[in-house]
Write a protein that holds these residues in place. Structure first.
Motif, PDB file in Angstrom:
ATOM      1  N   ASP A  91       8.649 -13.827   1.603  1.00 52.05           N
ATOM      2  CA  ASP A  91       9.545 -12.783   1.080  1.00 52.05           C
ATOM      3  C   ASP A  91       8.882 -11.404   1.163  1.00 52.05           C
ATOM      4  O   ASP A  91       9.520 -10.416   1.536  1.00 52.05           O
ATOM      5  N   VAL A  95      10.078  -8.088   3.207  1.00 45.37           N
ATOM      6  CA  VAL A  95      10.334  -6.758   2.636  1.00 45.37           C
ATOM      7  C   VAL A  95       9.650  -5.693   3.495  1.00 45.37           C
ATOM      8  O   VAL A  95      10.252  -4.673   3.846  1.00 45.37           O
ATOM      9  N   GLN A 142       7.097  -7.485  -6.433  1.00 43.05           N
ATOM     10  CA  GLN A 142       7.562  -6.274  -7.105  1.00 43.05           C
ATOM     11  C   GLN A 142       6.919  -5.031  -6.502  1.00 43.05           C
ATOM     12  O   GLN A 142       7.579  -4.011  -6.304  1.00 43.05           O
ATOM     13  N   TRP A 145       8.653  -4.296  -3.225  1.00 44.53           N
ATOM     14  CA  TRP A 145       9.986  -3.714  -3.430  1.00 44.53           C
ATOM     15  C   TRP A 145       9.915  -2.230  -3.769  1.00 44.53           C
ATOM     16  O   TRP A 145      10.801  -1.464  -3.421  1.00 44.53           O
ATOM     17  N   LYS A 146       8.870  -1.840  -4.486  1.00 41.89           N
ATOM     18  CA  LYS A 146       8.749  -0.439  -4.910  1.00 41.89           C
ATOM     19  C   LYS A 146       8.032   0.424  -3.874  1.00 41.89           C
ATOM     20  O   LYS A 146       8.408   1.567  -3.648  1.00 41.89           O
TER      21      LYS A 146
END
Length: 170
Positions: A91, A95, A142, A145-146
């Motif tokens: 994952d 991303v 996380q 994602w940021k």
């Protein structure tokens, strides 16, 4: 740094995995100041969108190459099964690949303008330094994602924005 440290504990067997620096408010202020300086004057600002995308894609490739080692570290840190952590690495690499593919794309949105014979374009740009707190159970995902969107986003100086505005109003 203030010199304080924190032990990272393996949730499975309570063994110390690593000892890391633990920052305080002053450390945070120094980090923000350094990040702001890098944001305003660092090399990344002059890096082209294509180059940013290539660098982020390279990170995805490294994650895929080192998937097993990263999954083991993630399992140690979070207490997840190795299978779950391997899936997380897939994952995370995804991303990085996704945003690498968007880095050199013009993501602006054309909207109606009240001025005849003109168009308006909404462009979302980075505004500066931000901080993030990541949860214990998905720290790398996380962070991806940021960080990936901001890493790949375009920088525009005021002169470039003025040129773009003039172009759309011609």
């Amino acid at each position: 740094m203030n010199g304080k440290t924190r032990e990272i504990i393996n949730p499975y067997n309570q063994e110390v995995i690593e000892v890391v620096a633990e920052g305080n408010e002053e450390d945070t202020k120094q980090a923000i100041k350094a990040a702001r300086e890098a944001f305003d004057h660092g090399d990344w600002k002059s890096t082209t969108a294509t180059e940013r995308g290539e660098k982020v894609l390279h990170i995805a490739q490294l994650i895929e190459r080192d998937k097993e080692e990263l999954a083991k570290l993630e399992s140690l840190d979070t207490g997840k099964t190795l299978t779950e952590s391997r899936e997380d690495m897939d994952d995370i690499a995804g991303v990085f690949r996704y945003f690498a593919g968007l880095a050199d794309k013009d993501g602006g949105e054309i909207i109606d303008s009240p001025i005849p014979n003109s168009q308006s374009k909404v462009v979302r740009e980075p505004v500066g330094v931000c901080g993030q707190i990541t949860p214990w159970n998905y720290p790398l995902l996380q962070a991806a994602w940021k960080n990936c969107p901001s890493t790949c986003s375009r920088e525009h100086d005021r002169d470039e924005a003025k040129r773009n505005y003039a172009t759309y109003n011609d």
